[in-house]
Design an enzyme around this catalytic site. Structure first.
Site, PDB file in Angstrom:
ATOM      1  N   HIS A  85       3.710  19.511  14.169  1.00  0.00           N
ATOM      2  CA  HIS A  85       3.825  20.705  15.010  1.00  0.00           C
ATOM      3  C   HIS A  85       4.079  21.910  14.112  1.00  0.00           C
ATOM      4  O   HIS A  85       5.136  22.023  13.500  1.00  0.00           O
ATOM      5  CB  HIS A  85       4.973  20.531  16.005  1.00  0.00           C
ATOM      6  CG  HIS A  85       4.984  21.550  17.086  1.00  0.00           C
ATOM      7  ND1 HIS A  85       5.422  22.846  16.888  1.00  0.00           N
ATOM      8  CD2 HIS A  85       4.600  21.474  18.373  1.00  0.00           C
ATOM      9  CE1 HIS A  85       5.305  23.510  18.014  1.00  0.00           C
ATOM     10  NE2 HIS A  85       4.817  22.709  18.939  1.00  0.00           N
ATOM     11  N   ILE A  86       3.132  22.825  14.056  1.00  0.00           N
ATOM     12  CA  ILE A  86       3.231  23.989  13.169  1.00  0.00           C
ATOM     13  C   ILE A  86       4.143  25.035  13.796  1.00  0.00           C
ATOM     14  O   ILE A  86       3.816  25.629  14.820  1.00  0.00           O
ATOM     15  CB  ILE A  86       1.842  24.598  12.896  1.00  0.00           C
ATOM     16  CG1 ILE A  86       0.920  23.553  12.270  1.00  0.00           C
ATOM     17  CG2 ILE A  86       1.967  25.835  12.007  1.00  0.00           C
ATOM     18  CD1 ILE A  86      -0.543  23.937  12.270  1.00  0.00           C
TER      19      ILE A  86
END
Length: 166
Positions: A85-86
């Site tokens: 998850h950026i």
């Protein structure tokens, strides 16, 4: 590794997890978001990125690309489900400045390019750029061994080894 459990043999396979992004190692419990820090999504680690390039941390298959492009799901060849998850609260960016290089169903090898993004944009618009790497199925995760690393190189630095239950 075999272990008898209620008459059935439980088998574990070792999976080596490499960093998906270059940057600094961050303990999952230090992330300023309870969904990750309290391990609601699963155990793992995070990286404070120094560049906007995400690579595969394992050999495996792409199982999900979020419509907003800030998160991707991979199933390792050992069967481990991994979410990258950026940043935090990056869903609000609605996929702008994210370039995805893979499709759902693609096979990938550790180090293959997955996503590039504008780190400056994420730092400016999101809560922070820290990138959690989470093992979403607790039932798959056996013994986890963290390497003593702080500076991570995408696709090269081994961050942990997990005994994956099959």
């Amino acid at each position: 590794m075999l272990k008898k459990l209620f008459g059935k043999a439980e088998v574990s396979i070792e999976a080596v997890i490499k960093s998906p992004v270059s940057g600094k190692y961050v303990d999952l419990t230090d992330i300023p978001d309870p969904t990750f820090s309290e391990k609601m999504m699963g155990d793992g680690f995070a990286v404070e990125p120094e560049e906007g390039k995400i690579v595969s941390p394992v050999n495996g298959k792409i199982v999900q690309i979020f419509p907003t492009k800030q998160a991707i799901g991979i199933k390792s060849e050992e069967g481990l489900d991994i979410l990258i998850h950026i940043g935090l609260e990056t869903i609000s960016l609605k996929g702008t400045d994210f370039q995805v290089y893979v499709n759902e169903g693609d096979k990938v090898e550790a180090g293959d390019s997955l996503i590039e993004f504008s780190l400056d944009e994420v730092l400016q618009e999101a809560e922070c750029a820290v990138t959690p790497v989470v093992f979403t199925e607790d039932s798959q995760v056996g013994k986890m061994v963290h390497e003593k690393v702080s500076d991570l190189i995408a696709g090269n630095t081994e961050v942990m080894t997990i005994m994956v239950k099959t």
